[in-house]
Write an enzyme that holds these catalytic residues in place. Structure first.
Site, PDB file in Angstrom:
ATOM      1  CD  GLU A 115      -3.691  -6.333   5.603  1.00 27.35           C
ATOM      2  OE1 GLU A 115      -4.407  -6.736   4.496  1.00 27.35           O
ATOM      3  OE2 GLU A 115      -2.389  -6.590   5.427  1.00 27.35           O
ATOM      4  CB  CYS A 170      -5.890   0.061  -0.558  1.00 25.97           C
ATOM      5  SG  CYS A 170      -5.048  -0.899   0.904  1.00 25.97           S
ATOM      6  CG  HIS A 214       0.029 -14.210 -16.459  1.00 22.06           C
ATOM      7  ND1 HIS A 214       1.041 -14.800 -16.304  1.00 22.06           N
ATOM      8  CD2 HIS A 214       0.060 -13.037 -15.955  1.00 22.06           C
ATOM      9  CE1 HIS A 214       1.935 -14.130 -15.778  1.00 22.06           C
ATOM     10  NE2 HIS A 214       1.387 -12.998 -15.335  1.00 22.06           N
ATOM     11  CG  ASP A 233      -6.219  -9.895   4.268  1.00 20.96           C
ATOM     12  OD1 ASP A 233      -6.635 -11.271   3.860  1.00 20.96           O
ATOM     13  OD2 ASP A 233      -5.334  -9.441   3.655  1.00 20.96           O
TER      14      ASP A 233
HETATM   15  C1  PEP Z   1      -6.589  -6.210   1.468  1.00 20.70           C
HETATM   16  O1  PEP Z   1      -6.597  -7.119   2.299  1.00 20.70           O
HETATM   17  O2  PEP Z   1      -7.715  -5.450   1.661  1.00 20.70           O
HETATM   18  C2  PEP Z   1      -5.769  -5.835   0.518  1.00 20.70           C
HETATM   19  C3  PEP Z   1      -5.774  -4.676  -0.185  1.00 20.70           C
HETATM   20  O3  PEP Z   1      -4.392  -6.368   0.623  1.00 20.70           O
HETATM   21  P1  PEP Z   1      -4.577  -7.798  -0.194  1.00 20.70           P
HETATM   22  O4  PEP Z   1      -5.817  -8.050  -1.104  1.00 20.70           O
HETATM   23  O5  PEP Z   1      -3.332  -7.775  -1.263  1.00 20.70           O
HETATM   24  O6  PEP Z   1      -4.431  -8.559   0.621  1.00 20.70           O
HETATM   25 MG    MG Z   2      -4.583  -7.740   2.896  1.00 22.38          MG
END
Ligand code: PEP
Ligand code: MG
Length: 576
Positions: A429, A500, A188, A453
Site C-alpha cells: 500500500e 483488499c 455508527h 492508501d
Molecule cells: C488500503 O489502504 O487499501 C486498505 C485496505 O487499508 P485501510 O483502508 O484500512 O487503510
Molecule cells: Mg491502508
C-alpha cells in the site's frame, strides 16, 4: 411542491417512503419537568439507568436471536456506556449542581460526548453521537417519554444526527432509507445501514429543514439525490428504477453459491473486508469465500485499554471459525493516520498519514505486537488464518516481523499454548513496497494490494479530501503500473497476490486485475455479487487483451471510459 436536493450518497440503492424524523428533541419535556429534592432526583436517575440497562439487554438478545450481530454489538457498547461508573459519577455530580435528574443526565452525557468530539479522528468524533444517544435514552426514561415508535409501514429515517440505537432497534424491513444532515461514512448509523444495505444519503446540511415529518421522499443512494414530495411523473420514473433494483437483488441472490470463474475457467477468490468477527455472518450471505482483510485495529478501538492476547485470540478465533476452512486474513493493527488510539498516547503529528502508524508502531512496541502475533498464531488452529502486516516500505521491516513471529512461537511453546503455522503476508500500500515488490516477495507468502492508501501515496492525493477527489483515480496509469508490477513480482516468485483496497469492488478494475493475474479480491461484502457477475461474463483472454490496450493509454479518465465502452454498464449493486 416537489424539490430535489443533493447530498453525498454513501450506500446506493433507491428507496421511496414517508419520512420519520428521528433524533427526538426533548426540550419541551424538559421545560415541563418539575424536579423533586436532590435525593429523589438521584434515585430517579439510578432507577432509569437500571431500567434502560434492562431494556437494552432485552433488545440485544432479540437482535442476537435474529442474527443481527452487528447491531447487537453496538447496543452492547451502549449498555456499557450506560453502566459506565464514570458516567454514573458524572450524572450524580451534575444532579447535585442542577437539581434535575433528566437535565443532569443530559449534561453528563453531553460533557463526555464533547471529549470525543474534540478528537480530530472521524471515528471517535462519531462516538459522541452514541454518548448523547445513551444520555437521551436515560433522560427519556425519567421524563416518561416513550422510545420512538413506528407505524407498521416502511419509513425513511431523517435527522441531523440519528442515534444509532434508533436504527439498531428497528427491524430492517421497516427502514427503507436513511437521510442525515451531517454524519460521516464511519458514523455508527452508517455502519449499521451498510450492514443492512439500506440506501443512505448524508451531508445535506441546512437543507434538512426542507424535509418534514410524514413527507413522501425518494432517495437515490448512488447519486445522493433526495426528491421531496415527488410528482406523479417523478414517482413513476423511480418506480421503474426500483423494479430494476428488486430484480437485480434476486438475480444477485442467485449468484451467491456460484464460483467467481471466467468463461475460460480462471478462478478468482472473492472475500470480504470486515471490522469485527461479527461481520463474517453477514459477509457469508453475499457469498464471501472467507475474509481477505480483518481490520484488527477495530478490536483495539473497541477497548479502552490494550486488548489482551486472550481477548484478541477470542475475536480472531471466532472470525477464523466462521470462515469454515476458507481463508481469514488478519491484518495486524493499523493504528495512526486517520485512526488514532487515545490510550497509546501518540503525540499529535503534522502529517499523520506519513507518520507514526501501523507497522511502525508495532515494531517499536513489542508489548503490543507480540500478544497480537501470538493471538493470531493460536487462532490458526481453528481454520485457515493468515497474518498480514500493513504499511511496509522495506525488506528490513519484514525481516524484523519474521524474527518477532519466531519469538512469539518460542514464547507460546514455553507457555504450553498450541498454535498453527500460518501464512504471513504484507499489504502493498506504499509506492515503495510496490517498487521493491520483487525483493519483498522473497520473504512473504502473499501480497494484498491496499489501494486506498496506495492511490493516495502514489498520486499525493489525500484519500479523504473531497476537493481533490477527482484526482483520486484508481485507473491512473501510475497506479496501474505499480499494481501490475506487484502482481507480476508475486507470480514470478510463486506466491499469491490479492487486493483488499476499495478498487477491488469496481467491476472494471476487477477485469484489469484479472488480466494482470490477480487471484483474490477482497471487498465490502455487498459488492461481491456485482464483481462476481463481471468475472463470470468475461474470459481471462479478453481481460488480458483489454489490459494490454489500457496499458498503452495515457489518461485514467479515458481508461475508465474505455472499459465502460467495451464492457457496458455494470449494474449498480450496493456499494460501500
Ligand atoms: C488500503 O489502504 O487499501 C486498505 C485496505 O487499508 P485501510 O483502508 O484500512 O487503510
Ligand atoms: Mg491502508
Amino acid at each position: 411542491m416537489a424539490e430535489t436536493i443533493r447530498g453525498k450518497g454513501v450506500i446506493s440503492g433507491i428507496a421511496v417512503g414517508r419520512v420519520m424524523l428521528a433524533g427526538q428533541n426533548l426540550d419541551g419535556y424538559l421545560a415541563a419537568y418539575r424536579p423533586g429534592d436532590v435525593a429523589a432526583e438521584q434515585k430517579k436517575a439510578e432507577a432509569a439507568i437500571a431500567a434502560v440497562t434492562e431494556d437494552l439487554l432485552a433488545t440485544i438478545e432479540r437482535l442476537r436471536k435474529d442474527g443481527q450481530t452487528e447491531q447487537a454489538a453496538i447496543l452492547e457498547a451502549h449498555r456499557m456506556m450506560v453502566q459506565d461508573p464514570m458516567m454514573a459519577d458524572n450524572i450524580k455530580h451534575k444532579i447535585d449542581t442542577c437539581g434535575s435528574a433528566p437535565q443532569g443526565i443530559l449534561e453528563a452525557a453531553d460533557e463526555q460526548a464533547q471529549l470525543f468530539e474534540q478528537m480530530e479522528d472521524e471515528y471517535f468524533a462519531a462516538r459522541a453521537v452514541d454518548l448523547r444517544d445513551v444520555g437521551k435514552r436515560i433522560a427519556r426514561h425519567v421524563l416518561g417519554v416513550k422510545e420512538p415508535e413506528l407505524d407498521a409501514g416502511q419509513v425513511i429515517l431523517c435527522g441531523e444526527e440519528i442515534e444509532p440505537s434508533v436504527v439498531a432497534g428497528m427491524p430492517t424491513e421497516q427502514i427503507a432509507g436513511v437521510i442525515l444532515g451531517s454524519g460521516s461514512a464511519t458514523s455508527h448509523v452508517v455502519i449499521i445501514a451498510k450492514a443492512r444495505a439500506i440506501p443512505t444519503v448524508l451531508g445535506i446540511g441546512d437543507k434538512i429543514s426542507l424535509i418534514n415529518d410524514g413527507d413522501e421522499v425518494i432517495i437515490d443512494g448512488s447519486r445522493g439525490d433526495i426528491v421531496i414530495r415527488p410528482t406523479e411523473k417523478e414517482r413513476a420514473l423511480y418506480e421503474t428504477k426500483i423494479e430494476e433494483q428488486t430484480k437485480l437483488a434476486a438475480h444477485y441472490a442467485a449468484l451467491k453459491d456460484l464460483p467467481a470463474v471466467t468463461k475460460d475457467g480462471v478462478r478468482i477468490e472473492l472475500t470480504a473486508n470486515i471490522g469485527t468477527h461479527m461481520d463474517v455472518d453477514n459477509a457469508l450471505t453475499y457469498g464471501a469465500e472467507g475474509v481477505g482483510l480483518f481490520r484488527s485495529e477495530f478490536v483495539f478501538m473497541g477497548s479502552t485499554t490494550i486488548p489482551t492476547e486472550e481477548d484478541q485470540f477470542k475475536a480472531y478465533r471466532a472470525a477464523v471459525e466462521k470462515c469454515g476452512g476458507n481463508i481469514c486474513v488478519i491484518r495486524t493493527m493499523d493504528i495512526g493516520g486517520d485512526k488514532p488510539l487515545p490510550y497509546l498516547n501518540i503525540e499529535p503529528e503534522e502529517n499523520p498519514f506519513l507518520g507514526y502508524r501501523a507497522l511502525r508502531i508495532s515494531l517499536d512496541r513489542h508489548d503490543l505486537f507480540l500478544p497480537q502475533i501470538k493471538a493470531i498464531l493460536r487462532a490458526g488452529l481453528y481454520g485457515k488464518a493468515a497474518m498480514m502486516v500493513p504499511m511496509v516500505i522495506s525488506v528490513s521491516e519484514i525481516q524484523r516481523v519474521q524474527k518477532l513471529v519466531e519469538q512469539a512461537k518460542v514464547e507460546l511453546a514455553h507457555e504450553g499454548k498450541e498454535y498453527a503455522d500460518i501464512q504471513v503476508g504484507i499489504m502493498v500500500e506504499t509506492p515503495a513496497a510496490a517498487v521493491v515488490s520483487p525483493l519483498l516477495s522473497a520473504y512473504v507468502d502473499f501480497f494484498s494490494i491496499g489501494t486506498n492508501d496506495l492511490i493516495q501515496y502514489t498520486l499525493a492525493v489525500d484519500r479523504g479530501n473531497a476537493q481533490i477527489a477527482h484526482l483520486y483515480n484508481p485507473f491512473n496509469p501510475a497506479v496501474l503500473r505499480l499494481i501490475q508490477r506487484t502482481i507480476q513480482s508475486a507470480r514470478e516468485r510463486g506466491i499469491w497476490a490479492g487486493m483488499c483496497g476499495e478498487m477491488a469492488s469496481d467491476p472494471y478494475a476487477a477485469v484489469l486485475l484479472l488480466g494482470m493475474g490477480i487471484t483474490e479480491l477482497s471487498m465490502s461484502a455487498p459488492s461481491i455479487p456485482r464483481v462476481k457477475e463481471m468475472i463470470r461474463s468475461v474470459t481471462a483472454a479478453r481481460a488480458k487483451e483489454l489490459l494490454d490496450h489500457v496499458m498503452q493509454m495515457e489518461h485514467g479518465v479515458e481508461i475508465r471510459a474505455y472499459m465502460h465502452k467495451e464492457l457496458g454498464d455494470t449494474t449498480t449493486a450496493v456499494e460501500v
